[in-house]
Design a protein around this motif. Structure first.
Motif, PDB file in Angstrom:
ATOM      1  N   LEU A 618      16.246  36.106 -54.648  1.00 25.40           N
ATOM      2  CA  LEU A 618      15.372  35.047 -55.500  1.00 25.40           C
ATOM      3  C   LEU A 618      14.310  34.536 -55.386  1.00 25.40           C
ATOM      4  O   LEU A 618      13.167  36.066 -55.645  1.00 25.40           O
ATOM      5  CB  LEU A 618      15.566  34.647 -53.494  1.00 25.40           C
ATOM      6  CG  LEU A 618      15.046  32.904 -53.189  1.00 25.40           C
ATOM      7  CD1 LEU A 618      15.012  31.958 -53.684  1.00 25.40           C
ATOM      8  CD2 LEU A 618      14.596  32.649 -51.793  1.00 25.40           C
ATOM      9  N   ALA A 633      11.823  34.152 -45.603  1.00 25.97           N
ATOM     10  CA  ALA A 633      13.053  33.189 -46.709  1.00 25.97           C
ATOM     11  C   ALA A 633      14.261  33.354 -45.252  1.00 25.97           C
ATOM     12  O   ALA A 633      13.530  34.055 -44.540  1.00 25.97           O
ATOM     13  CB  ALA A 633      13.093  34.352 -47.402  1.00 25.97           C
ATOM     14  N   VAL A 635      17.639  32.720 -44.233  1.00 28.06           N
ATOM     15  CA  VAL A 635      19.472  32.845 -45.136  1.00 28.06           C
ATOM     16  C   VAL A 635      20.599  32.294 -43.725  1.00 28.06           C
ATOM     17  O   VAL A 635      20.275  32.216 -42.852  1.00 28.06           O
ATOM     18  CB  VAL A 635      19.314  34.384 -45.841  1.00 28.06           C
ATOM     19  CG1 VAL A 635      20.710  34.004 -46.135  1.00 28.06           C
ATOM     20  CG2 VAL A 635      18.278  34.414 -46.418  1.00 28.06           C
ATOM     21  N   GLN A 636      21.397  31.585 -44.429  1.00 29.08           N
ATOM     22  CA  GLN A 636      22.601  31.462 -43.971  1.00 29.08           C
ATOM     23  C   GLN A 636      23.837  31.524 -44.612  1.00 29.08           C
ATOM     24  O   GLN A 636      23.761  31.763 -45.753  1.00 29.08           O
ATOM     25  CB  GLN A 636      22.312  29.505 -43.623  1.00 29.08           C
ATOM     26  CG  GLN A 636      21.854  29.306 -42.606  1.00 29.08           C
ATOM     27  CD  GLN A 636      21.210  28.036 -42.890  1.00 29.08           C
ATOM     28  OE1 GLN A 636      21.916  26.710 -43.469  1.00 29.08           O
ATOM     29  NE2 GLN A 636      20.723  27.889 -41.623  1.00 29.08           N
ATOM     30  N   TYR A 637      24.923  31.684 -44.418  1.00 34.47           N
ATOM     31  CA  TYR A 637      26.217  31.672 -44.412  1.00 34.47           C
ATOM     32  C   TYR A 637      27.184  30.802 -44.142  1.00 34.47           C
ATOM     33  O   TYR A 637      26.821  30.269 -42.937  1.00 34.47           O
ATOM     34  CB  TYR A 637      26.952  33.605 -43.994  1.00 34.47           C
ATOM     35  CG  TYR A 637      27.515  33.778 -42.596  1.00 34.47           C
ATOM     36  CD1 TYR A 637      28.470  33.802 -42.280  1.00 34.47           C
ATOM     37  CD2 TYR A 637      26.314  34.048 -41.550  1.00 34.47           C
ATOM     38  CE1 TYR A 637      29.007  33.607 -40.908  1.00 34.47           C
ATOM     39  CE2 TYR A 637      27.218  33.868 -40.678  1.00 34.47           C
ATOM     40  CZ  TYR A 637      28.032  34.137 -39.967  1.00 34.47           C
ATOM     41  OH  TYR A 637      28.338  33.757 -39.264  1.00 34.47           O
ATOM     42  N   SER A 648      16.623  36.301 -42.001  1.00 41.23           N
ATOM     43  CA  SER A 648      15.091  35.550 -41.724  1.00 41.23           C
ATOM     44  C   SER A 648      14.052  36.927 -42.156  1.00 41.23           C
ATOM     45  O   SER A 648      14.347  37.851 -41.421  1.00 41.23           O
ATOM     46  CB  SER A 648      14.407  34.640 -41.303  1.00 41.23           C
ATOM     47  OG  SER A 648      14.277  34.618 -39.719  1.00 41.23           O
ATOM     48  N   LEU A 663      18.332  40.000 -51.401  1.00 42.66           N
ATOM     49  CA  LEU A 663      19.136  39.889 -50.424  1.00 42.66           C
ATOM     50  C   LEU A 663      20.594  40.262 -50.841  1.00 42.66           C
ATOM     51  O   LEU A 663      21.392  40.441 -51.443  1.00 42.66           O
ATOM     52  CB  LEU A 663      19.276  38.545 -50.346  1.00 42.66           C
ATOM     53  CG  LEU A 663      17.928  37.725 -50.635  1.00 42.66           C
ATOM     54  CD1 LEU A 663      18.377  36.232 -51.017  1.00 42.66           C
ATOM     55  CD2 LEU A 663      17.382  37.203 -49.104  1.00 42.66           C
ATOM     56  N   TYR A 671      26.853  31.820 -49.577  1.00 45.61           N
ATOM     57  CA  TYR A 671      25.647  32.548 -48.731  1.00 45.61           C
ATOM     58  C   TYR A 671      24.428  31.277 -49.878  1.00 45.61           C
ATOM     59  O   TYR A 671      24.428  30.507 -50.634  1.00 45.61           O
ATOM     60  CB  TYR A 671      24.917  33.268 -48.929  1.00 45.61           C
ATOM     61  CG  TYR A 671      25.559  35.138 -48.573  1.00 45.61           C
ATOM     62  CD1 TYR A 671      26.008  34.511 -47.132  1.00 45.61           C
ATOM     63  CD2 TYR A 671      26.492  34.938 -49.447  1.00 45.61           C
ATOM     64  CE1 TYR A 671      25.867  36.235 -46.031  1.00 45.61           C
ATOM     65  CE2 TYR A 671      26.669  36.467 -49.425  1.00 45.61           C
ATOM     66  CZ  TYR A 671      27.232  36.546 -47.487  1.00 45.61           C
ATOM     67  OH  TYR A 671      28.021  38.163 -46.856  1.00 45.61           O
ATOM     68  N   ARG A 672      23.443  30.668 -48.841  1.00 46.84           N
ATOM     69  CA  ARG A 672      22.134  29.748 -48.853  1.00 46.84           C
ATOM     70  C   ARG A 672      21.430  30.878 -49.142  1.00 46.84           C
ATOM     71  O   ARG A 672      20.775  30.899 -47.709  1.00 46.84           O
ATOM     72  CB  ARG A 672      22.687  28.763 -48.975  1.00 46.84           C
ATOM     73  CG  ARG A 672      22.178  28.264 -47.510  1.00 46.84           C
ATOM     74  CD  ARG A 672      22.508  26.447 -47.058  1.00 46.84           C
ATOM     75  NE  ARG A 672      22.489  26.171 -45.795  1.00 46.84           N
ATOM     76  CZ  ARG A 672      22.896  24.896 -45.446  1.00 46.84           C
ATOM     77  NH1 ARG A 672      22.785  23.111 -46.449  1.00 46.84           N
ATOM     78  NH2 ARG A 672      22.247  24.529 -44.340  1.00 46.84           N
ATOM     79  N   VAL A 673      20.265  30.063 -49.047  1.00 47.47           N
ATOM     80  CA  VAL A 673      18.697  30.487 -48.818  1.00 47.47           C
ATOM     81  C   VAL A 673      18.119  29.843 -49.339  1.00 47.47           C
ATOM     82  O   VAL A 673      17.849  28.962 -50.599  1.00 47.47           O
ATOM     83  CB  VAL A 673      18.665  32.409 -49.534  1.00 47.47           C
ATOM     84  CG1 VAL A 673      18.269  32.478 -51.208  1.00 47.47           C
ATOM     85  CG2 VAL A 673      17.032  32.905 -49.135  1.00 47.47           C
ATOM     86  N   LYS A 674      16.313  29.383 -48.468  1.00 45.13           N
ATOM     87  CA  LYS A 674      15.401  28.838 -48.835  1.00 45.13           C
ATOM     88  C   LYS A 674      13.831  29.813 -48.422  1.00 45.13           C
ATOM     89  O   LYS A 674      14.121  30.297 -47.727  1.00 45.13           O
ATOM     90  CB  LYS A 674      15.553  27.216 -48.733  1.00 45.13           C
ATOM     91  CG  LYS A 674      15.319  27.194 -46.722  1.00 45.13           C
ATOM     92  CD  LYS A 674      15.462  25.366 -46.139  1.00 45.13           C
ATOM     93  CE  LYS A 674      15.484  25.667 -45.066  1.00 45.13           C
ATOM     94  NZ  LYS A 674      15.546  24.290 -44.510  1.00 45.13           N
ATOM     95  N   TRP A 690      18.028  24.361 -50.253  1.00 44.03           N
ATOM     96  CA  TRP A 690      18.923  25.423 -50.887  1.00 44.03           C
ATOM     97  C   TRP A 690      18.813  26.476 -52.133  1.00 44.03           C
ATOM     98  O   TRP A 690      18.817  25.216 -52.960  1.00 44.03           O
ATOM     99  CB  TRP A 690      19.952  25.215 -49.768  1.00 44.03           C
ATOM    100  CG  TRP A 690      19.526  24.932 -48.227  1.00 44.03           C
ATOM    101  CD1 TRP A 690      19.241  23.884 -48.000  1.00 44.03           C
ATOM    102  CD2 TRP A 690      18.730  25.991 -47.136  1.00 44.03           C
ATOM    103  NE1 TRP A 690      18.767  23.495 -46.349  1.00 44.03           N
ATOM    104  CE2 TRP A 690      19.054  24.939 -46.613  1.00 44.03           C
ATOM    105  CE3 TRP A 690      19.126  27.569 -47.397  1.00 44.03           C
ATOM    106  CZ2 TRP A 690      18.549  25.700 -44.824  1.00 44.03           C
ATOM    107  CZ3 TRP A 690      19.093  28.070 -46.269  1.00 44.03           C
ATOM    108  CH2 TRP A 690      18.825  27.479 -44.697  1.00 44.03           C
TER     109      TRP A 690
END
Length: 696
Positions: A618, A633, A635-637, A648, A663, A671-674, A690
C-alpha cells in the motif's frame, strides 16, 4: 417747530424731491442723559445765557414734590466728557406752569443772550392766574434767580425772540388767547431795553405755534403759523418800508387735507425761506418762496415717520441742513439733505416713547465741535434734565454687538449645526451693511459665509463639517461708514467621526485542501464608496490580501483558498468622516487529503488488486505534504457476508511526505485497506479511500 434766535446757531434747510443717496455722509447721533434728579422736564432751549459765547442747555421743569418744582435749569456748555448730573444754575419763574416755553435772545441790547420764559397757563403760589413772559437778563455770566421783569398779564401760548423791525434788537413774537380767539402779536424792543406795547399781526389765528424766517431775502424776518391747519397756511411778510406785516394764505392742494406742523426755511438754496409742512397724512411737503412774498404750489408729499416735533440743522457735518423729527413711535428720524438737493431716506435713532412737542425739543451746538446736536426734554423721567443727541465726530462710530449661539457643542461628521443670533445696534442709524459673516476654523479650513440681518437684527447660519476635529465659529460685522465693527464670542464645536462596525464570516468555515471559500465582511456606518481591507494572519501580524468596495447591501466579499488552517479579519480604515473598525478574526479550517493506492506486482481485477500469496503493498501520501507525521493503516477482510476488522497499524510518512507498507495475509479472503490521518495544528484529519486486494 419754532425758528428762533439762538446764539451761535444758524438754521437753514434745503429740501427738494427725494433723490437717491449720493455721497452724503450718514448721521451719527448718540443719546445720553443730561441731569441726575429733579422734576419732570417740560421744555428745552439752546443758547448762550452765561456770557461765554458757548451755547448752554436750558431745561424748564414742571410739578414735583421737591424744591426744584417749577424751575428752569441751565447746564452750561460745552457738554463734553462726563455729562453733568446737576445744573450750573437754577432760576425760578414768577408763576407755575406745566407748559413753559423757552427762548434765548438779547433782551436788553447788550450783545449777550438772555432768557425768556413763557408762563403758559401760569398761576402764582396761591393759585391766582398770572400768565405772562418772564425776562431773565444775563449779567456777569449768570442769570438772576428770579426774573428781572415780566410782561403781564399775557395769556401767552407760544413765543420766539427775533428782530422783527430791522433795528438789530431782538423782539418778542408770541401767540396768545383772547376771550374767543388766538392772536399773533409782536412787542418790539426799544433802545433802552424796554418793550413797546404789543402789535397785533393776526387777530384770529388758526394755530398757536409760529415759525420765523425770511421768505423774500430782504434781510427782514417774517412769520408763519405753525400747528394743525387745513385749507391754507397763513404767512406774514414784513414790509421793508414801515415794518408792518401783510398776510398771505398759502393754499394747500386737494391731496393734502391738512398739516400738523410748519417750518420756514430755505428749501432750494436761493436765499428765500420756503414753507415746509408736515402733512396730517404723515408726509413732508413744501412750497417754494417766489422771492416776492408769495409761494408756489406744494410738492408731492414724501412719506415720513410719525411726527410730534421737528428741528432743522446740519446733522451730518456736511454743511447742509437736515430735518430731524421726533415721533410718537419712540424714534428720532433724520432726513438728510442730499448733495444734489432733496431729502434721502430717514436714518432712525432711538428716542423717548413720549417725545413731547416742539417746546420739548431744540437744536444747537452743545458740544463745541461746530456741528448741531439735538435735545429732548426728559418728559417721562425724573432727571430734571434732557436727552442729548450728540453728533459723533472724526473716527467715532456707533457701537454694535453680536450675540450668537451654536445649536450643538458636539456632533458627528455629516450632521448640521445651526449658528443663530442677533445683531445689535443700540444707537440706531442707517445700517448700510446689513450682513454678518460666519467664519470657521478647523480641519476643513476657514470657511467664510455671509448672511443678511433681519429687520429685528436676527441672523441664521448652517454648517455641515466634512471632517472630524475641533471647530471654532465666530460671527462678525465688518462695520460701515457709521457703525463700528464687532465680533461675537467664539463658539467651539467638537465633531466626531461616524462610528463603523465590521463582522466577518466565511461561507464555509471548514473546507478540504484545494477548495475555495468566500469571506463576507458586513460594514455598518459606511456608504456605497466605503472600502474594506481583507487581511490574513501571518507571523504575528496581519497581511493585507485585497481591498474591496462594499456593495449596496454594505457587504464586501473575497474568495480565499487557504492551504491550511488560517485566520482572517476585515478592516475599515479611518476616513475624514468615519472612524476605523476591525472585525473579529474568523478561522477557516482545512482538511488534509489522504491519497492511497495499491502498488507492487499486483494485477488489477476490477476493484481488486491481485497479488501472489501472500504479501500486498500500500502506498499513501498526504496533501499537502506532511513529512514524518504519523498515520494509521486499517485492514478489513470479508467474511460471513460482511467486512470485518482484521487489524491496524501506525506508521510515519517519509521525509518526502509519502509512505509505503506491505501487508501479509492468508490466501482465500478478500481484503481492503485505507489510511487515516488524525490531523495536526495546521490541518484537520483525513481518511483515504478503501483499497481492495486479494491473493491468487
Amino acid at each position: 417747530m419754532r425758528r428762533f434766535f439762538a446764539i451761535g446757531l444758524a438754521i437753514t434747510l434745503l429740501v427738494l424731491p427725494t433723490v437717491a443717496r449720493a455721497d452724503v455722509p450718514d448721521p451719527r447721533l448718540q443719546r445720553t442723559l443730561v441731569g441726575g434728579a429733579g422734576p419732570q422736564s417740560i421744555a428745552t432751549a439752546i443758547g448762550d445765557v452765561t456770557g461765554d459765547a458757548v451755547p448752554d442747555l436750558i431745561v424748564a421743569r414742571g410739578s414735583d414734590a421737591g424744591a426744584e418744582a417749577y424751575t428752569v435749569a441751565v447746564f452750561a456748555g460745552p457738554l463734553t466728557g462726563t455729562l453733568p448730573s446737576a445744573p450750573t444754575l437754577v432760576v425760578t419763574p414768577s408763576a407755575h406752569s406745566d407748559a413753559y416755553r423757552l427762548a434765548v435772545g438779547d433782551l436788553n441790547g447788550d450783545g449777550f443772550g438772555d432768557l425768556a420764559v413763557a408762563l403758559v397757563d401760569g398761576v402764582d403760589g396761591v393759585g391766582t392766574s398770572t400768565p405772562g413772559i418772564d425776562q431773565f437778563l444775563e449779567s456777569g455770566g449768570e442769570l438772576p434767580s428770579t426774573p428781572d421783569t415780566t410782561m403781564t398779564p399775557i395769556p401767552v401760548l407760544d413765543l420766539g425772540l427775533a428782530d422783527m423791525n430791522g433795528d438789530a434788537l431782538d423782539d418778542v413774537v408770541f401767540t396768545r388767547t383772547t376771550s374767543t380767539k388766538i392772536e399773533l402779536r409782536v412787542r418790539t424792543q426799544n433802545n433802552d431795553g424796554s418793550f413797546a406795547a404789543g402789535a397785533i399781526l393776526e387777530a384770529d389765528a388758526p394755530a398757536t405755534g409760529l415759525s420765523i424766517g425770511d421768505i423774500n431775502h430782504d434781510g427782514l424776518n417774517d412769520v408763519a403759523l405753525d400747528g394743525t391747519m387745513s385749507g391754507t397756511i397763513p404767512v406774514y411778510a414784513q414790509s421793508g418800508v414801515d415794518h408792518s406785516f401783510a398776510r398771505t394764505d398759502v393754499p394747500l392742494p386737494a391731496e393734502i387735507s391738512g398739516v400738523t406742523g410748519v417750518v420756514l426755511s430755505d428749501l432750494d438754496a436761493d436765499g428765500n425761506d420756503d414753507l415746509l409742512a408736515v402733512t396730517s397724512a404723515g408726509g413732508l411737503s413744501w412750497a417754494l418762496a417766489d422771492g416776492t412774498g408769495g409761494f408756489g404750489v406744494f410738492s408731492a408729499a414724501v412719506t415720513a415717520a410719525p411726527v410730534s416735533a421737528e428741528e432743522v440743522g446740519d446733522l451730518n457735518g456736511d454743511d447742509l441742513a437736515d430735518l430731524a423729527t421726533f415721533g410718537g413711535d419712540g424714534s428720532v428720524q433724520i432726513y438728510l439733505q442730499q448733495s444734489g438737493g432733496g431729502l434721502g431716506a430717514a436714518c432712525s435713532f432711538p428716542g423717548q416713547s413720549v417725545p413731547g412737542g416742539d417746546a420739548a425739543t431744540a437744536i444747537g451746538d452743545l458740544t463745541g465741535d461746530g456741528v448741531s446736536d439735538l435735545v429732548d426734554a426728559d418728559l417721562t423721567g425724573a432727571s430734571g434734565g434732557a436727552w442729548l443727541y450728540r453728533q459723533l465726530m472724526g473716527t467715532e462710530l456707533l457701537p454694535t454687538t453680536i450675540d450668537a449661539t451654536a445649536s450643538k457643542t458636539t456632533m458627528r461628521v455629516g450632521k448640521t449645526v445651526t449658528i443663530a443670533g442677533t445683531f445689535h445696534d443700540p444707537d440706531g442709524g442707517c445700517l448700510r451693511n446689513a450682513t454678518v459673516r460666519l467664519t470657521r476654523s478647523g480641519p476643513d479650513g476657514a470657511v467664510p459665509v455671509d448672511a443678511g440681518i433681519g429687520s429685528d437684527g436676527s441672523f441664521t447660519f448652517q454648517d455641515t463639517p466634512t471632517a472630524s476635529g475641533t471647530y471654532d465659529y465666530a460671527v462678525s460685522f465688518t462695520g460701515d461708514e457709521t457703525h463700528a465693527a464687532t465680533e461675537s464670542s467664539t463658539m467651539a464645536l467638537t465633531v466626531t467621526k461616524n462610528p463603523t462596525g465590521l463582522t466577518l464570516k466565511a461561507t464555509d468555515p471548514t473546507i478540504t485542501f484545494g477548495d475555495v471559500t468566500t469571506l463576507r465582511a458586513a460594514l455598518t456606518g459606511g456608504d456605497p464608496s466605503s472600502q474594506v481591507v481583507f487581511e490574513m494572519a501571518s507571523d504575528g501580524s496581519w497581511l493585507p490580501l485585497d481591498t474591496v468596495v462594499v456593495g449596496a447591501d454594505g457587504v464586501a466579499t473575497f474568495k480565499v483558498q487557504p492551504s491550511g488552517k488560517t485566520r482572517y479579519r476585515a478592516e475599515f480604515l479611518a476616513t475624514p468622516s468615519r472612524a476605523a473598525s476591525v472585525s473579529a478574526a474568523t478561522t477557516v479550517q482545512v482538511h488534509a487529503i489522504m491519497v492511497s493506492r495499491m502498488i507492487g506486482k499486483g494485477v488489477r481485477d476490477g476493484t481488486y488488486t491481485v497479488y501472489a500469496c501472500c504479501t500486498a503493498y500500500l502506498y499513501v501520501k498526504l496533501r499537502p505534504l506532511h513529512p514524518s507525521v504519523k498515520w494509521t493503516a486499517i485492514v478489513q477482510y470479508y467474511g460471513s457476508g460482511k467486512w470485518r476488522p482484521l487489524g491496524s497499524g501506525t506508521y510515519a510518512t517519509e521525509r518526502d511526505g509519502d509512505a509505503a507498507i506491505f501487508l501479509n495475509a492468508s490466501q482465500g479472503y478478500r481484503y481492503r485497506v485505507k489510511g487515516t490521518f488524525a490531523g495536526d495544528a495546521d490541518h484537520l484529519g483525513a481518511t483515504g479511500a478503501w483499497n481492495y486486494f486479494r491473493f491468487r
